[in-house]
Design a protein around this motif. Structure first.
Motif, PDB file in Angstrom:
ATOM      1  N   TRP A  90      -1.765  -6.689  -5.524  1.00  0.00           N
ATOM      2  CA  TRP A  90      -1.251  -5.420  -6.064  1.00  0.00           C
ATOM      3  C   TRP A  90      -1.080  -4.364  -4.984  1.00  0.00           C
ATOM      4  O   TRP A  90      -0.158  -3.561  -5.020  1.00  0.00           O
ATOM      5  N   GLN A  91      -2.030  -4.349  -4.020  1.00  0.00           N
ATOM      6  CA  GLN A  91      -1.914  -3.375  -2.920  1.00  0.00           C
ATOM      7  C   GLN A  91      -0.619  -3.631  -2.142  1.00  0.00           C
ATOM      8  O   GLN A  91       0.064  -2.698  -1.729  1.00  0.00           O
ATOM      9  N   GLN A 134      -5.643  -8.490  -4.610  1.00  0.00           N
ATOM     10  CA  GLN A 134      -5.174  -7.708  -3.455  1.00  0.00           C
ATOM     11  C   GLN A 134      -3.655  -7.689  -3.391  1.00  0.00           C
ATOM     12  O   GLN A 134      -3.065  -6.854  -2.717  1.00  0.00           O
ATOM     13  N   THR A 161      -0.699  -2.880 -13.172  1.00  0.00           N
ATOM     14  CA  THR A 161      -0.816  -2.362 -11.803  1.00  0.00           C
ATOM     15  C   THR A 161      -2.131  -1.615 -11.622  1.00  0.00           C
ATOM     16  O   THR A 161      -2.867  -1.854 -10.655  1.00  0.00           O
ATOM     17  N   VAL A 162      -2.426  -0.723 -12.556  1.00  0.00           N
ATOM     18  CA  VAL A 162      -3.654   0.080 -12.431  1.00  0.00           C
ATOM     19  C   VAL A 162      -4.880  -0.828 -12.475  1.00  0.00           C
ATOM     20  O   VAL A 162      -5.778  -0.732 -11.628  1.00  0.00           O
ATOM     21  N   ASN A 163      -4.909  -1.731 -13.444  1.00  0.00           N
ATOM     22  CA  ASN A 163      -6.046  -2.660 -13.530  1.00  0.00           C
ATOM     23  C   ASN A 163      -6.159  -3.489 -12.258  1.00  0.00           C
ATOM     24  O   ASN A 163      -7.256  -3.731 -11.760  1.00  0.00           O
ATOM     25  N   LEU A 193      -5.161  -2.755  -9.234  1.00  0.00           N
ATOM     26  CA  LEU A 193      -5.607  -1.968  -8.073  1.00  0.00           C
ATOM     27  C   LEU A 193      -7.107  -1.665  -8.139  1.00  0.00           C
ATOM     28  O   LEU A 193      -7.765  -1.516  -7.120  1.00  0.00           O
ATOM     29  N   TYR A 194      -7.657  -1.602  -9.354  1.00  0.00           N
ATOM     30  CA  TYR A 194      -9.087  -1.379  -9.496  1.00  0.00           C
ATOM     31  C   TYR A 194      -9.893  -2.648  -9.192  1.00  0.00           C
ATOM     32  O   TYR A 194     -11.030  -2.588  -8.785  1.00  0.00           O
ATOM     33  N   GLY A 195      -9.295  -3.812  -9.422  1.00  0.00           N
ATOM     34  CA  GLY A 195     -10.019  -5.080  -9.366  1.00  0.00           C
ATOM     35  C   GLY A 195     -10.415  -5.476  -7.951  1.00  0.00           C
ATOM     36  O   GLY A 195      -9.717  -5.175  -6.987  1.00  0.00           O
ATOM     37  N   ASN A 196     -11.557  -6.166  -7.849  1.00  0.00           N
ATOM     38  CA  ASN A 196     -12.010  -6.673  -6.556  1.00  0.00           C
ATOM     39  C   ASN A 196     -11.876  -8.179  -6.450  1.00  0.00           C
ATOM     40  O   ASN A 196     -12.208  -8.766  -5.432  1.00  0.00           O
TER      41      ASN A 196
END
Lengths: 253, 379
Positions: B272-273, B270, B258-260, B262-265
């Motif tokens: 995850w958001q 997306q 989840t954390v990875n 949310l950081y990813g572009n």
């Protein structure tokens, strides 16, 4: 042995969808289940909005991920012309190929109709096919995924295999302007009014498609996947590109 | 038969009857819907969501089955006769879970019978699904053999060690290959990761432990006084600790992804958001955290009803997690143009929910049948 490929000039394409319609008629596609589609995008905000479009057939990749993942070898790379085809007699409808295709060009049409009313109920088939359209073409080759799609299997663009495979051996290009070859030209290429599409042998040193790719810096969609599409796009920068979906998302927000 | 190995046959017959009737009704409804509407009875589409709720249910049952088998085999290999009261029951439970999952898969495929004879003989070496099917066949055969061998009165740990190891190997292989099916999709960054097979194995073991707890205690009507001391001590002792640490490991994978994400572009992350903004995600985390607290507490985990509660919380948490993982990898559309929404909307149809209920009933039929026939009784 030919390696058939397509070049689409995005600066010339007008987004008229004649290719989509011709493909649907040629291959008896259900409405909305377009093997050949033109995708429209918008970018920017008023007053600087741009409308762009991207014609998208199956890429008939050199290294297709759909072929790699198929657990029954129903999807295969035809060694004679580089076509990626589906043997409907072997397809089990697991949809792994759909999941594995980066281009979204595979169709499992047993689901709810994309366009209502459901035309399958208007022209029902009694032969296990999705429907029985009154204007269907004569070609029917389930071992190559040609004809009216049966139930429970996946289908895709065949590069009009039933036409292209009949072309005389050794021809560098299949051009609708050459009278003796026009019957072998894929439907989407043949009807393209602004002549934005070109079809030829990518392995033939004299083919026009090779010259176009070389002279106009032909690019392949999502080349980073390593699938190596046999469809190339030309763009001088004035026309379409595939915008980020995130950008669209942010616009809407 | 000693008290330690006695099975409560009394409760298995009503379960068998209720689950049998439930299975017949739900299977009949699913068959009717599929024969009248085809796969239009499902809410999946060519918009980009190809694998929907049926695949979620199938994968959940399959990984539960392999997880139960892993728990049984690890337990038997590492603790020997201590695990004996749970061994036969767990193996049979693994078979029950497998039957539920495979039944759902058969309803989801376009040509299920064709799949059964074409896949094993296709020699499609490049396809993870081909290897997965071969592994599932091997797993099923080993499981059946082990159940049969474990039933023998004279069977000992030494006589079963080889077959137990082989079953364990196949269980790990099936689970890892299920992870490869998703993890290898490099252009779907939500799925693609080298650690997915490992994450699947951990998740599978967590699920296996939860199901072993729940169905073992169910066999005794959730009544503490009827549960043999040997089982109670295993559940409240080392197995409880293993359960807690397995949940910790699983949470590391869930929260880490989840954390990875949310950081990813990268396109696709997306999702995850969308997932973290859904209450389902927080229910999943809350369920797993609560179970973790329960199982870490020596005082709490001695209580059989608390063990049952922890098991149910884990089952719910894992099912939500499976749903989020499979659907989340597909909800960001690829190449769909301006008219496609940024995130595809999907909710299972009534037929798809019926598939879940059908699988639960079928697994319970098979499991209860084992109890009635005495197959789950340890020697």
């Amino acid at each position: 042995m030919a390696k058939w490929g397509m070049v689409i000039d995005l600066d010339t394409c007008t987004g008229c969808q004649a290719c989509t319609t011709a493909c649907a008629m040629e291959n008896s596609r259900l409405p909305g289940e377009n093997w050949q589609d033109v995708l429209f995008y918008h970018e920017g905000k008023y007053p600087n909005v741009q409308l762009k479009w991207l014609p998208r057939p199956c890429m008939h990749c050199e290294n297709p991920s759909c072929v790699s993942v198929c657990p029954t070898r129903a999807t295969y790379k035809d060694p004679e012309g580089g076509f990626v085809l589906i043997d409907w007699n072997r397809c089990i409808g697991c949809k792994y190929c759909q999941v594995a295709c980066p281009y979204g060009v595979r169709f499992y049409t047993d689901e709810k109709a994309v366009v209502q009313p459901d035309i399958r109920t208007v022209f029902p088939s009694e032969e296990g096919r999705q429907w029985d359209p009154p204007w269907k073409g004569p070609q029917d080759d389930p071992r190559r995924g040609i004809g009216i799609q049966p139930h429970g299997v996946v289908s895709k663009c065949t590069f009009c295999y039933h036409k292209v495979s009949q072309a005389p051996a050794g021809v560098p290009d299949l051009d609708e302007d050459i009278p003796e070859l026009k019957e072998y030209v894929p439907a989407c290429v043949r009807v393209c009014a602004p002549k934005a599409r070109f079809f030829g042998d990518l392995d033939h040193p004299e083919s026009r498609v090779n010259k176009l790719i070389a002279d106009h810096r032909g690019t392949r969609l999502k080349d980073e996947t390593g699938n190596k599409p046999q469809v190339y796009y030309l763009s001088g920068g004035a026309s379409a590109a595939v915008p980020s979906l995130r950008a669209v998302h942010q616009d809407k927000a | 038969m000693t008290t330690a190995t006695m099975d409560n046959k009394g409760i298995q017959m009503p379960i068998l009857l209720v689950a049998g009737i439930g299975f017949l009704i739900t299977a009949g409804l699913v068959m009717f819907n599929l024969s009248s509407q085809g796969h239009a009875a499902f809410n999946i589409s060519n918009d980009g969501l190809f694998w929907g709720f049926p695949i979620v249910v199938y994968d959940f049952f399959l990984l539960t089955s392999t997880g139960i088998a892993m728990v049984a085999c690890f337990g038997f290999l590492f603790t020997g006769e201590t695990f004996r009261p749970l061994f036969a029951r767990s193996l049979w439970l693994a078979l029950a879970g497998l039957s539920g999952g495979v039944a759902v898969l058969m309803m989801e495929l376009g040509y299920p019978l064709r799949a059964m004879f074409l896949i094993p003989f296709s020699f499609a070496f490049s396809s993870p699904l081909y290897w997965k099917v071969l592994a599932v066949i091997g797993f099923t055969v080993c499981l059946l053999l082990l159940i049969w061998r474990a039933r023998a009165t004279q069977s000992t740990l030494d006589s079963l060690r080889g077959l137990t190891r082989l079953t364990l190997l196949f269980a790990i292989l099936v689970t890892a290959l299920a992870g490869v099916v998703y993890g290898s999709q490099s252009f779907r960054p939500f799925w693609a990761s080298g650690d997915i097979p490992a994450a699947f194995i951990v998740e599978s073991i967590v699920g296996g432990l939860a199901f072993v707890y729940f169905f073992t205690l169910l066999a005794y009507g959730f009544q503490a006084d009827k549960v043999p001391v040997s089982i109670r001590s295993v559940f409240a002792g080392r197995m409880g600790g293993v359960f807690a640490w397995a949940i910790v490991l699983h949470l590391v994978f869930v929260v880490g992804r989840t954390v990875n994400g949310l950081y990813g572009n990268v396109e696709g992350l997306q999702a995850w958001q969308y997932i973290v903004s859904s209450p389902l995600y927080w229910i999943e985390l809350a369920a797993l955290m609560t179970a973790l607290v329960i199982m870490f507490s020596h005082a709490l985990r001695r209580n059989i009803l608390v063990q049952v509660a922890a098991a149910v919380l884990v089952m719910v948490g894992l099912f939500i997690g499976r749903y989020e993982y499979i659907i989340g990898g597909q909800i960001i559309p690829l190449f769909k143009g301006s008219w496609a929404p940024p995130v595809l909307s999907y909710a299972p149809s009534s037929t798809e929910w019926l598939l879940l209920i059908m699988a639960i009933f079928l697994a319970n039929v098979v499991n209860a049948l084992g109890g009635v026939l005495g197959i789950t009784r340890s020697r």
